[in-house]
Design an enzyme around this catalytic site. Structure first.
Site, PDB file in Angstrom:
ATOM      1  N   GLU A  13       7.521  -1.488 112.956  1.00  0.00           N
ATOM      2  CA  GLU A  13       7.194  -2.165 111.692  1.00  0.00           C
ATOM      3  C   GLU A  13       7.287  -1.203 110.505  1.00  0.00           C
ATOM      4  O   GLU A  13       7.434   0.017 110.671  1.00  0.00           O
ATOM      5  CB  GLU A  13       5.786  -2.770 111.764  1.00  0.00           C
ATOM      6  CG  GLU A  13       4.699  -1.725 111.959  1.00  0.00           C
ATOM      7  CD  GLU A  13       3.405  -2.086 111.258  1.00  0.00           C
ATOM      8  OE1 GLU A  13       3.454  -2.479 110.076  1.00  0.00           O
ATOM      9  OE2 GLU A  13       2.347  -1.962 111.899  1.00  0.00           O
TER      10      GLU A  13
ATOM     11  N   LYS B  37      -8.798  -1.626 114.986  1.00  0.00           N
ATOM     12  CA  LYS B  37      -9.847  -0.822 114.350  1.00  0.00           C
ATOM     13  C   LYS B  37     -11.120  -1.630 114.211  1.00  0.00           C
ATOM     14  O   LYS B  37     -11.059  -2.849 114.052  1.00  0.00           O
ATOM     15  CB  LYS B  37      -9.412  -0.478 112.915  1.00  0.00           C
ATOM     16  CG  LYS B  37      -8.403   0.601 112.810  1.00  0.00           C
ATOM     17  CD  LYS B  37      -8.362   1.092 111.369  1.00  0.00           C
ATOM     18  CE  LYS B  37      -7.359   2.189 111.207  1.00  0.00           C
ATOM     19  NZ  LYS B  37      -5.987   1.673 111.226  1.00  0.00           N
TER      20      LYS B  37
HETATM   21  N1  PSU Z   1      -3.902  -1.874 111.007  1.00  0.00           N
HETATM   22  C1  PSU Z   1      -3.686  -0.545 110.996  1.00  0.00           C
HETATM   23  N2  PSU Z   1      -2.622  -0.034 110.314  1.00  0.00           N
HETATM   24  C2  PSU Z   1      -1.743  -0.846 109.638  1.00  0.00           C
HETATM   25  C3  PSU Z   1      -1.969  -2.268 109.669  1.00  0.00           C
HETATM   26  C4  PSU Z   1      -3.048  -2.728 110.362  1.00  0.00           C
HETATM   27  O1  PSU Z   1      -4.452   0.186 111.599  1.00  0.00           O
HETATM   28  O2  PSU Z   1      -0.797  -0.350 109.021  1.00  0.00           O
HETATM   29  C5  PSU Z   1      -1.000  -3.165 108.974  1.00  0.00           C
HETATM   30  C6  PSU Z   1      -0.021  -3.774 110.007  1.00  0.00           C
HETATM   31  O3  PSU Z   1       1.251  -3.904 109.393  1.00  0.00           O
HETATM   32  C7  PSU Z   1      -0.614  -5.144 110.263  1.00  0.00           C
HETATM   33  C8  PSU Z   1      -1.175  -5.483 108.906  1.00  0.00           C
HETATM   34  O4  PSU Z   1       0.326  -6.100 110.698  1.00  0.00           O
HETATM   35  O5  PSU Z   1      -1.703  -4.263 108.401  1.00  0.00           O
HETATM   36  C9  PSU Z   1      -2.230  -6.553 108.970  1.00  0.00           C
HETATM   37  O6  PSU Z   1      -2.618  -6.907 107.680  1.00  0.00           O
HETATM   38  P1  PSU Z   1      -3.669  -8.111 107.475  1.00  0.00           P
HETATM   39  O7  PSU Z   1      -4.964  -7.606 108.065  1.00  0.00           O
HETATM   40  O8  PSU Z   1      -3.726  -8.300 105.992  1.00  0.00           O
HETATM   41  O9  PSU Z   1      -3.125  -9.283 108.213  1.00  0.00           O
END
Ligand code: PSU
Ligand code: MN
Length: 307
Positions: free
Chosen positions: A26, A160
């Protein structure tokens, strides 16, 4: 699904045509997950790990309106240094494409592109999940619903504890997404090897995981698989230290009214700052560890598919 929407680079296209292993990666982790230049070094390093472990890396992004699968160093540099890049989940792609914008792809968007390209395995750091307080905010990442719709195997280090981990696991169950911990009985919590929650399943080799992927697919399950790979012991953080840091970051986000798609990037950045870079170092180590496992799963999957 219309594959012609994608611009797949030559190396990835050749590997796919010949049935060789490919690992999707990603790019929101580059654009919104880590500070510059650690983001660029990590992106390049993770691609190298995929190669060393026997697969071809396919980092995905939206670059000037084009959906790209497989980036070169200049593309990665551009994304890492850019300030005006969108964080795109799957639903955001079309609108950004129309205005020829660029975006880092989240887990949900990357799963979409991987599925379009025919790449079954994808490595990341952590997936999004059900946020703490979701009973009030309804903040549940589209990563989880995409896992419920798209048959990509996602290798992560768990989630996390910025998230509500028990609720995230419940939601994955509702979405019919198998959660398989690699060489562990517990579901990992990104910076630490255990969240205190049991994983539904444990498998101990890349071959077993590849076999499970093929069976899951042959049953027409239609959902992704979440592989949870605990951070290596030597790189893991002290649970009390990191929990305290995360709690402080979550409190700040609340106080400042940060919400919706800004919430995860805000928390990641604050945790990096508050931990004096220790969280970033752990984050880099676990992404590399996931890339290596994903490459071995992709290699086993390619072998089994041929036999
Ligand atoms: N969690 C992490 N590092 C990240 C992300 C999540 O520890 O970089 C990023 C990933 O790309 C994940 C996105 O798909 O955040 C999720 O965002 P949201 O919680 O807004 O859906
Ligand atoms: Mn959200």
């Amino acid at each position: 699904m219309d594959k012609t929407l994608l611009q797949v680079n030559g190396e990835v296209a050749a590997a796919l045509a010949e049935g060789r292993p490919v690992v999707a990666l990603e790019s929101t982790i580059i654009t919104h997950g880590m500070p510059y230049p650690a983001n660029l070094e990590t992106a390049l390093g993770v691609e190298a790990v995929v190669r060393e472990s026997g697969a071809v890396p396919a980092t995905t992004a939206l670059v000037s309106g084009t959906l790209r699968v497989g980036l070169d160093t200049a593309d990665l540099e551009g994304l890492a240094a850019a300030k005006d890049v969108v964080k795109a989940s799957g639903r955001d792609l079309a609108a950004v494409m129309v205005r020829k914008g660029s975006a880092g792809t989240t887990v949900s968007a990357t799963m979409r592109l991987a599925a379009l390209a025919g790449i079954p395995v994808f490595a990341t750091g952590g997936v999004g999940g059900v946020h703490r307080g979701a009973e009030q905010t309804f903040d549940i990442s589209a990563d989880l619903t995409e896992l419920g719709h798209t048959g990509t195997t996602v290798v992560c280090a768990g989630v996390k504890s910025i998230l509500d981990i028990p609720k995230t696991l419940e939601f994955l169950e509702t979405q019919r997404v198998p959660v398989i911990a690699y060489r562990s009985d517990d579901f990992p919590a990104f910076f630490t090897r255990s969240s205190g929650e049991k994983a539904d399943h444990r498998l101990d080799t890349p071959e077993e995981i590849a076999s499970a992927m093929l069976l899951h697919e042959r049953m027409g399950s239609g959902t992704g698989i979440l592989v949870a790979n605990p951070i290596p012991e030597a790189e893991s953080l002290d649970p009390a230290f990191i929990d305290g840091t995360i709690a402080a970051a979550v409190k700040e986000a609340d106080a400042q009214g940060i919400s919706r798609k800004e919430l995860t990037p805000f928390l990641l950045a604050r945790i990096n700052e508050l931990s004096d870079g220790r969280s970033l170092k752990a984050n880099i180590a676990l992404v590399r560890n996931n890339a290596a496992l994903a490459a071995r799963i992709a290699a086993a999957h390619a072998r089994l598919r041929r036999s």
